[in-house]
Design a protein around this motif. Structure first.
Motif, short mmCIF file in Angstrom:
data_model
loop_
_atom_site.label_atom_id
_atom_site.label_comp_id
_atom_site.label_asym_id
_atom_site.label_seq_id
_atom_site.Cartn_x
_atom_site.Cartn_y
_atom_site.Cartn_z
N GLU A 112 102.61 0.50 55.40
CA GLU A 112 103.28 0.42 56.70
C GLU A 112 104.33 1.52 56.87
N SER A 113 104.86 2.01 55.76
CA SER A 113 105.81 3.12 55.83
C SER A 113 105.11 4.47 55.92
N GLY A 114 103.77 4.45 55.90
CA GLY A 114 103.01 5.69 56.02
C GLY A 114 102.79 6.41 54.71
N ASP A 115 102.96 5.72 53.58
CA ASP A 115 102.88 6.38 52.27
C ASP A 115 101.65 5.86 51.52
N GLU A 116 100.49 6.42 51.84
CA GLU A 116 99.26 5.99 51.20
C GLU A 116 99.22 6.36 49.72
N ARG A 117 99.84 7.49 49.37
CA ARG A 117 99.85 7.92 47.96
C ARG A 117 100.59 6.89 47.11
N ALA A 118 101.76 6.46 47.57
CA ALA A 118 102.52 5.47 46.83
C ALA A 118 101.76 4.14 46.77
N ALA A 119 101.10 3.77 47.87
CA ALA A 119 100.33 2.53 47.88
C ALA A 119 99.23 2.58 46.83
N GLY A 120 98.62 3.75 46.66
CA GLY A 120 97.57 3.90 45.65
C GLY A 120 98.11 3.77 44.24
N ILE A 121 99.32 4.27 44.01
CA ILE A 121 99.94 4.14 42.68
C ILE A 121 100.17 2.67 42.35
N VAL A 122 100.71 1.92 43.30
CA VAL A 122 100.98 0.50 43.05
C VAL A 122 99.68 -0.29 42.92
N ARG A 182 104.27 -9.73 44.27
CA ARG A 182 102.83 -9.65 44.55
C ARG A 182 102.45 -8.21 44.85
N ARG A 183 101.45 -7.76 44.13
CA ARG A 183 101.02 -6.37 44.27
C ARG A 183 100.58 -6.06 45.69
N ALA A 184 99.87 -6.97 46.33
CA ALA A 184 99.37 -6.73 47.69
C ALA A 184 100.52 -6.54 48.67
N GLU A 185 101.62 -7.27 48.46
CA GLU A 185 102.76 -7.16 49.37
C GLU A 185 103.44 -5.80 49.23
N ALA A 186 103.58 -5.34 47.99
CA ALA A 186 104.17 -4.01 47.78
C ALA A 186 103.28 -2.92 48.38
N VAL A 187 101.97 -3.07 48.20
CA VAL A 187 101.04 -2.09 48.77
C VAL A 187 101.13 -2.10 50.30
N ARG A 188 101.24 -3.28 50.88
CA ARG A 188 101.33 -3.39 52.34
C ARG A 188 102.59 -2.68 52.87
N LEU A 189 103.70 -2.90 52.23
CA LEU A 189 104.94 -2.28 52.68
C LEU A 189 104.87 -0.76 52.60
N LEU A 190 104.26 -0.26 51.56
CA LEU A 190 104.14 1.19 51.40
C LEU A 190 103.19 1.78 52.45
N ILE A 220 108.97 3.29 45.04
CA ILE A 220 108.09 2.33 44.38
C ILE A 220 108.89 1.41 43.46
N SER A 221 109.84 1.99 42.72
CA SER A 221 110.59 1.20 41.75
C SER A 221 111.39 0.08 42.41
N ASP A 222 111.75 0.25 43.68
CA ASP A 222 112.47 -0.81 44.40
C ASP A 222 111.56 -1.97 44.77
N LEU A 223 110.26 -1.72 44.80
CA LEU A 223 109.32 -2.73 45.27
C LEU A 223 108.62 -3.49 44.15
N ILE A 224 108.50 -2.90 42.98
CA ILE A 224 107.69 -3.53 41.93
C ILE A 224 108.51 -4.43 41.01
N THR A 225 109.82 -4.48 41.23
CA THR A 225 110.66 -5.45 40.53
C THR A 225 111.52 -6.18 41.55
N ALA A 226 111.83 -7.42 41.27
CA ALA A 226 112.71 -8.20 42.14
C ALA A 226 113.49 -9.18 41.28
#
Length: 311
Positions: free
Chosen positions: A34-44, A24-32, A6-12
């Motif tokens: 797509e990687s199969g990590d719904e728990r991480a997507a929920g955190i973001v 963009r929060r939606a883009e980070a959620v989408r990437l997570l 997550i930390s790699d995605l929420i800063t740039a």
């Protein structure tokens, strides 16, 4: 499928200027997702964003400083300062022996975060007064906090926001902890090539040992020590993304560098192994480094050792 931290995605940031870029929060959620990590997507998805869906940079900064503060406690428990000095002490002895010139020598911590290791080295003077201590990170908030802590503690070290390989003054030795697994594919070899192309004489990078027990150990350790779900999540994903001994030695085998691994996976107890370092030295330094290490030099192996172990 490779999990993402997550930390790699929420800063740039721009890798050259260090300028912060909107996320963009939606883009980070989408990437997570797509990687199969719904728990991480929920955190973001639960992180604050503005009306345009861009993550609130101040909230992200506060969160990352909090998580890195907890990571500092892990470094203390793992005695990372002592483990680093166990190798850096002999390494600087070898450098002094062969350089023919007095210091100062410069140690640069790549991706220093809150600068725990640089501050620990400064507080203990473990490497000697002729070693200048510099921490560098692309995250301005973390570097700012590292500098504040160093000033509050009255320490002789400094922290720089930017690219560690673009400093006006060359490093003598590059170090890092928990950074290597962030580099994937060709980027890992490029990381080592940048150091080989510099005037630096050596590097020493600690990262998670890729054992079968690493993800389990990371889950237990981070569950017990990390309070925020982001820290717990990323700690386990980091262990899953750890590079094998062979991958590290192959990537570190760049022109002008002798790659070496300390305590390779097959030579240690997997229940006790957490992080282990890959070193790179200019070829003329290997023999004096081994002499300075003494009996511990037996734990230092090159690519040929791993090739023999596979046969």
């Amino acid at each position: 499928m490779q999990r993402l931290e997550i930390s790699d995605l929420i800063t740039a940031v721009d890798p050259h200027s260090g300028r912060r870029l909107p996320v963009r929060r939606a883009e980070a959620v989408r990437l997570l997702r797509e990687s199969g990590d719904e728990r991480a997507a929920g955190i973001v998805a639960g992180l604050p964003a503005d009306e345009d869906g861009v993550l609130d940079p101040r909230a992200v900064d506060r969160l990352l400083i909090s998580v890195h503060t907890e990571l500092q406690r892990l470094s203390e428990e793992l005695r990372m300062g002592e483990r680093l000095v166990h190798l850096l002490g002999p390494l600087f002895t070898a450098i002094r022996e062969t350089s023919g010139q007095p210091g100062p020598y410069r140690l640069v911590d790549v991706g220093c975060g809150l600068g725990y290791l640089v501050r620990w080295l400064a507080a203990t003077d473990a490497l000697g007064a002729d070693v200048e201590l510099v921490g560098v990170d692309l995250d301005a908030a973390l570097v700012g906090e590292a500098g504040r802590l160093a000033r509050a503690e009255g320490l002789d070290c400094r922290f720089v926001h930017g690219n560690a390989f673009d400093l006006p003054e060359a490093a003598t030795v590059y170090v890092s902890t928990g950074v290597l697994h962030h580099f994937r594919g060709p980027a890992l070899a490029e990381f080592f090539r940048a150091q080989a192309a510099s005037p630096a004489l050596a590097f020493c990078h600690f990262d998670i040992a890729a054992t079968g027990l690493a993800p389990i150990g990371a889950w237990v350790f981070h569950r017990a020590r990390m309070r925020h779900p982001l820290g717990r999540h990323d700690g386990v994903v980091s262990a899953r993304r750890a590079h094998s001994d062979g991958t590290l030695l192959r990537a570190a085998a760049v022109p002008g560098i002798r790659p070496l691994l300390y305590e390779p996976r097959g030579a240690v107890n997997p229940f006790c192994t957490t992080l282990r370092p890959v070193l790179g030295v200019r070829p003329h330094l290997e023999a004096p480094l081994r002499r300075a290490l003494g009996r511990a030099a037996r734990r230092l192996v090159g690519p040929e050792h791993l090739a023999e172990a596979v046969r």
